[in-house]
Design a protein around this motif. Structure first.
Motif, PDB file in Angstrom:
ATOM      1  N   LYS A 102     -12.060  23.244  -6.682  1.00 13.70           N
ATOM      2  CA  LYS A 102     -10.588  23.144  -7.078  1.00 13.70           C
ATOM      3  C   LYS A 102     -10.228  22.058  -8.194  1.00 13.70           C
ATOM      4  O   LYS A 102      -9.775  22.135  -9.225  1.00 13.70           O
ATOM      5  N   PHE A 103     -11.261  20.991  -7.875  1.00 14.53           N
ATOM      6  CA  PHE A 103     -11.027  19.813  -8.829  1.00 14.53           C
ATOM      7  C   PHE A 103     -11.408  20.003 -10.283  1.00 14.53           C
ATOM      8  O   PHE A 103     -10.724  20.121 -11.152  1.00 14.53           O
ATOM      9  N   VAL A 104     -12.547  21.029 -10.332  1.00 17.45           N
ATOM     10  CA  VAL A 104     -13.110  21.438 -11.563  1.00 17.45           C
ATOM     11  C   VAL A 104     -12.352  22.342 -12.101  1.00 17.45           C
ATOM     12  O   VAL A 104     -11.879  22.434 -13.343  1.00 17.45           O
ATOM     13  N   GLU A 105     -11.498  23.269 -11.412  1.00 18.24           N
ATOM     14  CA  GLU A 105     -10.616  24.183 -11.880  1.00 18.24           C
ATOM     15  C   GLU A 105      -9.429  23.595 -12.589  1.00 18.24           C
ATOM     16  O   GLU A 105      -8.767  24.040 -13.457  1.00 18.24           O
ATOM     17  N   LYS A 106      -8.879  22.484 -11.654  1.00 18.62           N
ATOM     18  CA  LYS A 106      -7.760  21.874 -12.053  1.00 18.62           C
ATOM     19  C   LYS A 106      -8.149  21.060 -13.664  1.00 18.62           C
ATOM     20  O   LYS A 106      -7.319  20.925 -14.423  1.00 18.62           O
ATOM     21  N   HIS A 129     -17.025  14.155  -0.758  1.00 19.14           N
ATOM     22  CA  HIS A 129     -17.741  12.880  -0.864  1.00 19.14           C
ATOM     23  C   HIS A 129     -18.339  12.891   0.598  1.00 19.14           C
ATOM     24  O   HIS A 129     -17.845  13.459   1.582  1.00 19.14           O
ATOM     25  N   SER A 130     -18.988  11.531   0.905  1.00 20.72           N
ATOM     26  CA  SER A 130     -19.490  11.290   2.125  1.00 20.72           C
ATOM     27  C   SER A 130     -18.413  10.155   2.887  1.00 20.72           C
ATOM     28  O   SER A 130     -19.049   9.420   3.747  1.00 20.72           O
ATOM     29  N   LEU A 131     -17.148  10.357   2.607  1.00 19.79           N
ATOM     30  CA  LEU A 131     -15.993   9.701   3.392  1.00 19.79           C
ATOM     31  C   LEU A 131     -14.965  10.669   3.227  1.00 19.79           C
ATOM     32  O   LEU A 131     -14.740  11.418   2.418  1.00 19.79           O
ATOM     33  N   PRO A 132     -14.027  10.773   4.241  1.00 17.98           N
ATOM     34  CA  PRO A 132     -12.805  11.260   4.266  1.00 17.98           C
ATOM     35  C   PRO A 132     -11.838  10.775   3.293  1.00 17.98           C
ATOM     36  O   PRO A 132     -11.742   9.801   2.862  1.00 17.98           O
ATOM     37  N   GLY A 133     -11.017  11.691   2.620  1.00 16.24           N
ATOM     38  CA  GLY A 133      -9.775  11.370   1.786  1.00 16.24           C
ATOM     39  C   GLY A 133     -10.183  10.858   0.432  1.00 16.24           C
ATOM     40  O   GLY A 133      -9.403  10.180   0.035  1.00 16.24           O
ATOM     41  N   VAL A 134     -11.331  11.419  -0.211  1.00 13.13           N
ATOM     42  CA  VAL A 134     -11.572  10.909  -1.222  1.00 13.13           C
ATOM     43  C   VAL A 134     -10.849  11.985  -2.404  1.00 13.13           C
ATOM     44  O   VAL A 134     -10.766  13.142  -2.402  1.00 13.13           O
ATOM     45  N   CYS A 135     -10.255  11.089  -3.318  1.00 13.89           N
ATOM     46  CA  CYS A 135      -9.528  11.902  -4.540  1.00 13.89           C
ATOM     47  C   CYS A 135     -10.041  11.493  -5.853  1.00 13.89           C
ATOM     48  O   CYS A 135     -10.289  10.433  -6.195  1.00 13.89           O
ATOM     49  N   GLY A 136     -10.263  12.546  -6.612  1.00 13.42           N
ATOM     50  CA  GLY A 136     -10.325  12.366  -8.093  1.00 13.42           C
ATOM     51  C   GLY A 136      -8.778  12.194  -8.736  1.00 13.42           C
ATOM     52  O   GLY A 136      -7.880  12.596  -8.011  1.00 13.42           O
ATOM     53  N   PHE A 137      -8.857  12.075  -9.926  1.00 16.65           N
ATOM     54  CA  PHE A 137      -7.229  11.905 -10.561  1.00 16.65           C
ATOM     55  C   PHE A 137      -7.310  12.757 -11.862  1.00 16.65           C
ATOM     56  O   PHE A 137      -8.053  12.432 -12.575  1.00 16.65           O
ATOM     57  N   MET A 138      -6.262  13.203 -12.062  1.00 15.68           N
ATOM     58  CA  MET A 138      -5.519  13.757 -13.440  1.00 15.68           C
ATOM     59  C   MET A 138      -4.531  12.717 -14.137  1.00 15.68           C
ATOM     60  O   MET A 138      -3.747  12.253 -13.222  1.00 15.68           O
ATOM     61  N   ILE A 139      -4.853  12.027 -14.955  1.00 18.90           N
ATOM     62  CA  ILE A 139      -3.907  10.900 -15.498  1.00 18.90           C
ATOM     63  C   ILE A 139      -3.400  11.389 -16.662  1.00 18.90           C
ATOM     64  O   ILE A 139      -3.903  11.810 -17.551  1.00 18.90           O
ATOM     65  N   HIS A 140      -1.898  11.521 -16.656  1.00 20.99           N
ATOM     66  CA  HIS A 140      -1.236  12.153 -17.833  1.00 20.99           C
ATOM     67  C   HIS A 140      -0.402  11.098 -18.359  1.00 20.99           C
ATOM     68  O   HIS A 140       0.247  10.492 -17.807  1.00 20.99           O
ATOM     69  N   VAL A 194       0.266  10.565 -12.302  1.00 25.33           N
ATOM     70  CA  VAL A 194      -0.903  10.752 -11.734  1.00 25.33           C
ATOM     71  C   VAL A 194      -1.002  11.910 -10.650  1.00 25.33           C
ATOM     72  O   VAL A 194       0.028  12.071  -9.950  1.00 25.33           O
ATOM     73  N   GLU A 195      -2.144  12.732 -10.652  1.00 25.24           N
ATOM     74  CA  GLU A 195      -2.217  13.932  -9.874  1.00 25.24           C
ATOM     75  C   GLU A 195      -3.399  13.616  -9.173  1.00 25.24           C
ATOM     76  O   GLU A 195      -4.563  13.760  -9.477  1.00 25.24           O
ATOM     77  N   PRO A 196      -3.322  13.519  -7.640  1.00 21.29           N
ATOM     78  CA  PRO A 196      -4.504  13.339  -7.064  1.00 21.29           C
ATOM     79  C   PRO A 196      -5.122  14.581  -6.624  1.00 21.29           C
ATOM     80  O   PRO A 196      -4.132  15.359  -6.076  1.00 21.29           O
ATOM     81  N   VAL A 207       0.839  -0.999   0.022  1.00 19.68           N
ATOM     82  CA  VAL A 207      -0.138  -0.064   0.056  1.00 19.68           C
ATOM     83  C   VAL A 207       0.869   1.428  -0.039  1.00 19.68           C
ATOM     84  O   VAL A 207       1.767   1.333   0.715  1.00 19.68           O
ATOM     85  N   LYS A 208       0.692   2.145  -0.940  1.00 16.99           N
ATOM     86  CA  LYS A 208       1.602   3.367  -1.114  1.00 16.99           C
ATOM     87  C   LYS A 208       0.505   4.516  -0.942  1.00 16.99           C
ATOM     88  O   LYS A 208      -0.537   4.741  -1.530  1.00 16.99           O
ATOM     89  N   ILE A 209       0.861   5.404   0.078  1.00 17.62           N
ATOM     90  CA  ILE A 209      -0.015   6.660   0.508  1.00 17.62           C
ATOM     91  C   ILE A 209       0.376   7.535  -0.477  1.00 17.62           C
ATOM     92  O   ILE A 209       1.412   8.080  -0.840  1.00 17.62           O
ATOM     93  N   ILE A 210      -0.693   8.274  -0.933  1.00 16.92           N
ATOM     94  CA  ILE A 210      -0.705   9.201  -2.119  1.00 16.92           C
ATOM     95  C   ILE A 210      -1.009  10.681  -1.233  1.00 16.92           C
ATOM     96  O   ILE A 210      -1.770  10.521  -0.016  1.00 16.92           O
ATOM     97  N   HIS A 211      -0.590  11.587  -1.641  1.00 19.92           N
ATOM     98  CA  HIS A 211      -0.864  13.163  -0.846  1.00 19.92           C
ATOM     99  C   HIS A 211      -1.523  13.834  -1.934  1.00 19.92           C
ATOM    100  O   HIS A 211      -1.083  13.994  -3.237  1.00 19.92           O
ATOM    101  N   PRO A 212      -2.726  14.618  -1.263  1.00 18.99           N
ATOM    102  CA  PRO A 212      -3.246  15.530  -2.347  1.00 18.99           C
ATOM    103  C   PRO A 212      -2.541  16.529  -2.889  1.00 18.99           C
ATOM    104  O   PRO A 212      -1.636  17.162  -2.682  1.00 18.99           O
ATOM    105  N   TYR A 213      -2.692  16.863  -4.233  1.00 21.87           N
ATOM    106  CA  TYR A 213      -1.904  17.654  -5.123  1.00 21.87           C
ATOM    107  C   TYR A 213      -0.638  17.386  -5.529  1.00 21.87           C
ATOM    108  O   TYR A 213       0.232  18.112  -6.230  1.00 21.87           O
TER     109      TYR A 213
END
Length: 501
Positions: free
Chosen positions: A230-234, A195-206, A188-190, A172-178
């Motif tokens: 901020k996700f939509v702006e990104k 959402h209805s849980l903590p720590g949810v991330c969408g992704f930009m996949i390059h 990968v850009e998290p 398991v590898k921990i990822i960090h926002p932005y």
């Protein structure tokens, strides 16, 4: 060539399993349970057979039949194309969040395939594993199955006990926002979303053939609305070729906010003369925070169950999340210990001893049984006007012991039924509540809830302001709405693929 293949999450709510292939890199976006499709074939008393590994899931298209993806013990036992002898060529699985429709089928995967997720997602999966039971709770590690060993008599035996089965730990590898990271040819850009849980991330996949976005599950009416913005702006600044966009509630037009739910619950508790019984999603810590604030403002203790206490304790260990949610030993929090097994919690501790009493409880919850803020049914029964008591649909038996007094109430802060099975479950729950006088008819329970998913106007905002060249509807049964909002919508089929060019 870069390709995305959709093994779930198409024409259904959840079950997301999207395989991204770029040059020689292969990663999955989520690996969840297709709940509605699984429900067409399996039920509580007719589950897939563990003896058949992934076979029963393959039969009904619930898992993709891919070589090198699955645990060797399962592959070997079900004789899946000598797959256990092959090395994996999958490079990782990105998990947006720990809801079962995005993460539940992790337990099938090879342990050497890295799981990428936020710390909050890992903590929730840890809680699910340590407080749950069975193979489906094996998120972070598992005991190898179908093991034969030589016993003390020199004959072959099946390893059924824990000591004769090897524990396998996942990577398991921990990822960090932005914070961007690389998986071979894919960057990968998290990006956090609400959402209805903590720590949810969408992704930009390059990728080597451009960039695409994946919304995960999102909304604009929770405590972290700004993260979704901020996700939509990104998205808009990333020149996306495609956006994989969820549409769970695109047919809905209005919603409350999480803060309005908090206000509703406060008013309901204040108007209750005796015990306020409340239910809400057990791992939705934002909702727990709302109920906590409401109980505190109404001058009551919030009595949570041991699973929630354990989850809060895990989050207290996190540098990023400590202080966001109440501690399990907060002065307003009481930990309600249900009677289990022999039901010894109320017995004389000198006669029965602490050891005997604790034997009723699993290892992870024993620390809460005699804690300074532990309460049981006797405490709640004697002081009903002092408590807001969390009581899940699976813990209604506690009401038999507590016996709510006249003037008590029931507050439901969870989703309404959306299929026939859930409607039948709700009727049974209402029978319990009517029996104890918490409601007097099927229509008078207090419901205040907001979904973890955006309404149609919110998803329209994501579609139009993300400025993606193409939109791929996912996690929805109403994909036609997207055609109204974007001129270039690509509707894919289950098991179908899209090439990025």
């Amino acid at each position: 060539m870069t390709k995305i293949t959709f093994y779930g999450g198409i024409d259904e709510i959840g079950g997301n399993k999207f395989l991204v292939e770029d040059k020689k890199t292969r990663i999955f976006l989520d690996f969840g349970m297709q709940m509605s499709r699984a429900g067409q074939y399996f039920a509580e008393f007719s589950n897939p057979r563990q003896l058949n590994g992934m076979g029963d899931y393959f039969e009904f298209g619930l898992l993709p039949r891919l070589s090198g993806l699955y645990r060797r013990d399962y592959s070997r036992h079900m004789e899946f194309d000598n797959d256990h002898k092959k090395e994996t060529d999958f490079d990782g699985v990105l998990i947006t969040h720990a809801h079962v429709d995005h993460a539940a089928y992790i337990h099938f995967l090879r342990p050497e395939i890295p799981i990428y997720c936020t710390e909050a997602t890992k903590l929730i999966m840890q809680a699910l594993q340590e407080t749950g039971a069975g193979a489906t709770s094996q998120y972070l590690n598992y005991k190898e199955n179908f093991v034969i060993y030589d016993n003390s008599k020199g004959t072959k035996s099946r390893a059924t006990s824990e000591k004769n089965r090897q524990e396998i730990e996942r990577t398991v590898k921990i990822i960090h926002p932005y914070k961007k990271f690389q998986i071979d040819s894919i960057e990968v850009e998290p990006i956090p979303v609400d959402h209805s849980l903590p720590g949810v991330c969408g992704f930009m996949i390059h990728t080597s053939n451009g960039s695409f976005g994946y919304t995960a599950d999102l909304r604009f009416h929770g405590r972290r609305k700004s993260e979704t913005e901020k996700f939509v702006e990104k998205c808009a600044s990333s020149e996306l070729g495609h956006l994989l966009c969820e549409g769970t509630r695109v047919d809905k037009t209005s919603t409350k906010t999480e803060l309005e739910v908090e206000t509703d619950v406060k008013q309901m508790i204040e108007s209750t003369q005796k015990l306020a019984v409340v239910t809400y999603p057990v791992r939705d810590l934002d909702r727990l925070l709302s109920i906590y604030h409401a109980a505190k403002m109404a001058g009551r203790y919030l009595a949570i169950d041991t699973k929630q206490a354990y989850l809060l304790k895990l989050f207290e260990t996190s540098a990023d999340y400590a202080g966001i949610y109440p501690r399990h030993d907060d002065p307003i929090i009481k930990v309600f210990t249900s009677r289990k097994s022999w039901g010894l919690i109320t017995k004389d501790r000198e006669e029965w001893t602490d050891k005997l009493i604790l034997a009723d409880y699993d290892d992870w919850e024993q620390e809460f049984v005699f804690g300074n803020n532990s309460v049981d049914y006797r405490d709640v029964a004697k002081n009903q006007k002092d408590f807001a008591l969390y009581c899940s649909d699976f813990k209604l038996h506690d009401l038999i012991d507590i016996r709510p007094q006249e003037g008590s109430s029931y507050i439901r802060s969870s989703t309404e039924p959306f299929d026939e099975e859930m409607r039948l479950d709700h009727e049974r729950i209402k029978n319990w509540l009517k029996h104890f006088g918490l409601i007097h008819s099927s229509s008078d329970w207090h419901v205040t809830h907001v979904s973890g998913h955006g309404t149609g106007d919110q998803i329209q905002k994501v579609v139009q302001e993300s400025d993606s060249k193409k939109i791929i509807p996912i996690h929805t049964v109403n994909k036609e709405y997207f055609d109204k909002w974007h001129k270039n919508v690509h509707h894919v089929q289950l098991d179908g693929s899209v090439d990025l060019t």
